[in-house]
Design a protein around this motif. Structure first.
Motif, PDB file in Angstrom:
ATOM      1  N   ALA A  20      21.880  75.231  43.898  1.00  0.00           N
ATOM      2  CA  ALA A  20      23.212  75.919  42.918  1.00  0.00           C
ATOM      3  C   ALA A  20      22.324  77.500  42.768  1.00  0.00           C
ATOM      4  O   ALA A  20      21.646  77.694  43.308  1.00  0.00           O
ATOM      5  N   VAL A  21      23.459  78.297  42.683  1.00  0.00           N
ATOM      6  CA  VAL A  21      23.259  79.873  42.150  1.00  0.00           C
ATOM      7  C   VAL A  21      24.002  80.522  41.304  1.00  0.00           C
ATOM      8  O   VAL A  21      24.654  79.661  40.499  1.00  0.00           O
ATOM      9  N   THR A  22      22.844  80.564  40.332  1.00  0.00           N
ATOM     10  CA  THR A  22      23.517  81.161  39.484  1.00  0.00           C
ATOM     11  C   THR A  22      23.273  82.532  39.260  1.00  0.00           C
ATOM     12  O   THR A  22      22.311  83.550  39.481  1.00  0.00           O
ATOM     13  N   LEU A  23      24.749  83.410  38.489  1.00  0.00           N
ATOM     14  CA  LEU A  23      24.624  84.748  38.521  1.00  0.00           C
ATOM     15  C   LEU A  23      24.859  85.235  37.013  1.00  0.00           C
ATOM     16  O   LEU A  23      25.964  84.770  36.203  1.00  0.00           O
ATOM     17  N   GLY A  24      23.863  85.605  36.444  1.00  0.00           N
ATOM     18  CA  GLY A  24      23.300  86.474  35.609  1.00  0.00           C
ATOM     19  C   GLY A  24      23.821  88.045  35.403  1.00  0.00           C
ATOM     20  O   GLY A  24      23.924  88.908  36.041  1.00  0.00           O
ATOM     21  N   PRO A  30      26.598  83.865  32.207  1.00  0.00           N
ATOM     22  CA  PRO A  30      26.027  83.408  33.879  1.00  0.00           C
ATOM     23  C   PRO A  30      27.216  82.466  34.309  1.00  0.00           C
ATOM     24  O   PRO A  30      27.801  81.522  33.624  1.00  0.00           O
ATOM     25  N   THR A  31      27.377  82.446  36.027  1.00  0.00           N
ATOM     26  CA  THR A  31      28.108  82.323  36.468  1.00  0.00           C
ATOM     27  C   THR A  31      27.258  81.481  37.388  1.00  0.00           C
ATOM     28  O   THR A  31      27.437  81.868  37.809  1.00  0.00           O
ATOM     29  N   ALA A  32      27.895  80.330  37.789  1.00  0.00           N
ATOM     30  CA  ALA A  32      27.585  79.425  38.829  1.00  0.00           C
ATOM     31  C   ALA A  32      27.910  78.664  40.096  1.00  0.00           C
ATOM     32  O   ALA A  32      29.374  78.626  39.718  1.00  0.00           O
ATOM     33  N   GLY A  33      27.461  78.265  41.173  1.00  0.00           N
ATOM     34  CA  GLY A  33      28.126  77.488  42.193  1.00  0.00           C
ATOM     35  C   GLY A  33      27.573  77.076  42.429  1.00  0.00           C
ATOM     36  O   GLY A  33      25.951  77.278  42.861  1.00  0.00           O
ATOM     37  N   ILE A  42      22.635  69.587  37.037  1.00  0.00           N
ATOM     38  CA  ILE A  42      21.440  70.075  37.302  1.00  0.00           C
ATOM     39  C   ILE A  42      20.967  71.405  36.621  1.00  0.00           C
ATOM     40  O   ILE A  42      20.790  71.862  35.650  1.00  0.00           O
ATOM     41  N   ASP A  43      22.465  72.433  37.346  1.00  0.00           N
ATOM     42  CA  ASP A  43      22.380  73.414  36.980  1.00  0.00           C
ATOM     43  C   ASP A  43      23.056  73.338  35.613  1.00  0.00           C
ATOM     44  O   ASP A  43      22.583  74.851  34.575  1.00  0.00           O
ATOM     45  N   LYS A  44      23.921  73.282  34.838  1.00  0.00           N
ATOM     46  CA  LYS A  44      24.755  72.926  33.292  1.00  0.00           C
ATOM     47  C   LYS A  44      24.045  72.637  32.246  1.00  0.00           C
ATOM     48  O   LYS A  44      23.542  72.776  31.387  1.00  0.00           O
ATOM     49  N   PHE A  45      23.424  71.411  33.481  1.00  0.00           N
ATOM     50  CA  PHE A  45      21.929  70.993  31.926  1.00  0.00           C
ATOM     51  C   PHE A  45      21.128  71.911  32.252  1.00  0.00           C
ATOM     52  O   PHE A  45      20.900  71.935  30.860  1.00  0.00           O
ATOM     53  N   GLU A  46      20.643  72.298  32.377  1.00  0.00           N
ATOM     54  CA  GLU A  46      18.703  73.764  32.744  1.00  0.00           C
ATOM     55  C   GLU A  46      20.298  74.476  31.152  1.00  0.00           C
ATOM     56  O   GLU A  46      19.496  75.106  30.734  1.00  0.00           O
ATOM     57  N   GLN A  47      21.467  74.783  32.265  1.00  0.00           N
ATOM     58  CA  GLN A  47      22.081  76.073  31.161  1.00  0.00           C
ATOM     59  C   GLN A  47      21.810  75.855  29.687  1.00  0.00           C
ATOM     60  O   GLN A  47      22.172  76.099  28.455  1.00  0.00           O
ATOM     61  N   GLY A  48      22.528  73.981  29.164  1.00  0.00           N
ATOM     62  CA  GLY A  48      22.864  73.360  28.113  1.00  0.00           C
ATOM     63  C   GLY A  48      21.129  73.701  27.395  1.00  0.00           C
ATOM     64  O   GLY A  48      21.153  74.090  26.421  1.00  0.00           O
ATOM     65  N   GLU A  50      19.117  75.770  28.031  1.00  0.00           N
ATOM     66  CA  GLU A  50      18.479  76.847  27.314  1.00  0.00           C
ATOM     67  C   GLU A  50      16.856  77.677  28.538  1.00  0.00           C
ATOM     68  O   GLU A  50      16.244  78.444  27.646  1.00  0.00           O
ATOM     69  N   GLN A  51      16.679  76.140  29.458  1.00  0.00           N
ATOM     70  CA  GLN A  51      15.151  76.509  30.045  1.00  0.00           C
ATOM     71  C   GLN A  51      15.370  75.450  31.541  1.00  0.00           C
ATOM     72  O   GLN A  51      16.573  73.993  32.116  1.00  0.00           O
ATOM     73  N   GLY A  52      14.322  75.514  32.126  1.00  0.00           N
ATOM     74  CA  GLY A  52      14.080  74.635  33.378  1.00  0.00           C
ATOM     75  C   GLY A  52      14.187  75.867  34.823  1.00  0.00           C
ATOM     76  O   GLY A  52      13.810  77.022  34.160  1.00  0.00           O
ATOM     77  N   PRO A  53      13.561  75.532  35.867  1.00  0.00           N
ATOM     78  CA  PRO A  53      13.639  76.831  36.588  1.00  0.00           C
ATOM     79  C   PRO A  53      14.318  77.980  36.587  1.00  0.00           C
ATOM     80  O   PRO A  53      14.640  78.891  37.284  1.00  0.00           O
ATOM     81  N   GLY A  54      16.075  77.431  37.226  1.00  0.00           N
ATOM     82  CA  GLY A  54      16.813  78.172  37.282  1.00  0.00           C
ATOM     83  C   GLY A  54      16.953  78.924  35.833  1.00  0.00           C
ATOM     84  O   GLY A  54      17.512  80.269  36.259  1.00  0.00           O
ATOM     85  N   ILE A  55      16.589  78.851  34.604  1.00  0.00           N
ATOM     86  CA  ILE A  55      16.939  79.980  33.699  1.00  0.00           C
ATOM     87  C   ILE A  55      15.630  80.585  33.889  1.00  0.00           C
ATOM     88  O   ILE A  55      16.066  81.735  33.184  1.00  0.00           O
ATOM     89  N   ASP A  56      14.256  80.333  33.968  1.00  0.00           N
ATOM     90  CA  ASP A  56      13.464  81.079  34.638  1.00  0.00           C
ATOM     91  C   ASP A  56      13.686  82.350  35.605  1.00  0.00           C
ATOM     92  O   ASP A  56      13.129  83.564  34.923  1.00  0.00           O
ATOM     93  N   ALA A  57      14.016  81.812  36.922  1.00  0.00           N
ATOM     94  CA  ALA A  57      14.706  82.359  37.783  1.00  0.00           C
ATOM     95  C   ALA A  57      16.122  83.602  36.950  1.00  0.00           C
ATOM     96  O   ALA A  57      15.270  85.025  37.590  1.00  0.00           O
ATOM     97  N   LEU A  58      16.403  84.124  36.131  1.00  0.00           N
ATOM     98  CA  LEU A  58      17.258  84.330  35.859  1.00  0.00           C
ATOM     99  C   LEU A  58      16.583  85.415  34.868  1.00  0.00           C
ATOM    100  O   LEU A  58      16.387  86.773  34.714  1.00  0.00           O
ATOM    101  N   ASP A  59      15.881  84.809  34.165  1.00  0.00           N
ATOM    102  CA  ASP A  59      14.824  86.010  33.238  1.00  0.00           C
ATOM    103  C   ASP A  59      13.913  86.204  34.058  1.00  0.00           C
ATOM    104  O   ASP A  59      13.417  87.586  33.504  1.00  0.00           O
ATOM    105  N   ASN A  60      13.201  86.653  34.875  1.00  0.00           N
ATOM    106  CA  ASN A  60      12.114  87.005  35.847  1.00  0.00           C
ATOM    107  C   ASN A  60      12.550  87.972  37.233  1.00  0.00           C
ATOM    108  O   ASN A  60      11.888  88.483  37.759  1.00  0.00           O
ATOM    109  N   GLY A  61      14.062  87.153  37.643  1.00  0.00           N
ATOM    110  CA  GLY A  61      14.130  87.824  38.769  1.00  0.00           C
ATOM    111  C   GLY A  61      14.064  87.543  39.755  1.00  0.00           C
ATOM    112  O   GLY A  61      13.449  88.217  40.628  1.00  0.00           O
ATOM    113  N   ARG A  62      13.496  86.454  39.836  1.00  0.00           N
ATOM    114  CA  ARG A  62      12.788  85.335  41.437  1.00  0.00           C
ATOM    115  C   ARG A  62      13.319  84.022  41.400  1.00  0.00           C
ATOM    116  O   ARG A  62      13.605  83.788  40.272  1.00  0.00           O
TER     117      ARG A  62
END
Length: 75
Positions: A20-24, A30-33, A42-48, A50-62
């Protein structure tokens, strides 16, 4: 992009890969595919949450990854 990455990685490793890729974007939601419904769930669950490895990636740019050994179905 997510589907291509998952397919190429799956072929080279011989292991099923979901992606899954999320564009912040600044001041926009955010927009996800994703490569599958499972990856998007899994991506939608994390966004709901507001925590998880995908959210961490958006926050720190990695990039981040989530490994789920033994899980073959989420339904």
């Amino acid at each position: 992009m997510a589907g291509l990455g998952a397919t190429a990685t799956s072929r080279s490793t011989g292991i099923r890969i979901e992606c899954a890729v999320t564009l912040g974007r600044w001041k926009r939601p955010p927009t996800a595919g994703g490569s599958s419904d499972q990856a998007m769930l899994i991506d939608k669950f994390e966004q709901g949450l507001e925590q998880g490895p995908g959210i961490d990636a958006l926050d720190n740019g990695r990039q981040s990854s989530l490994t789920t050994p033994g899980i073959t179905s989420m339904g």
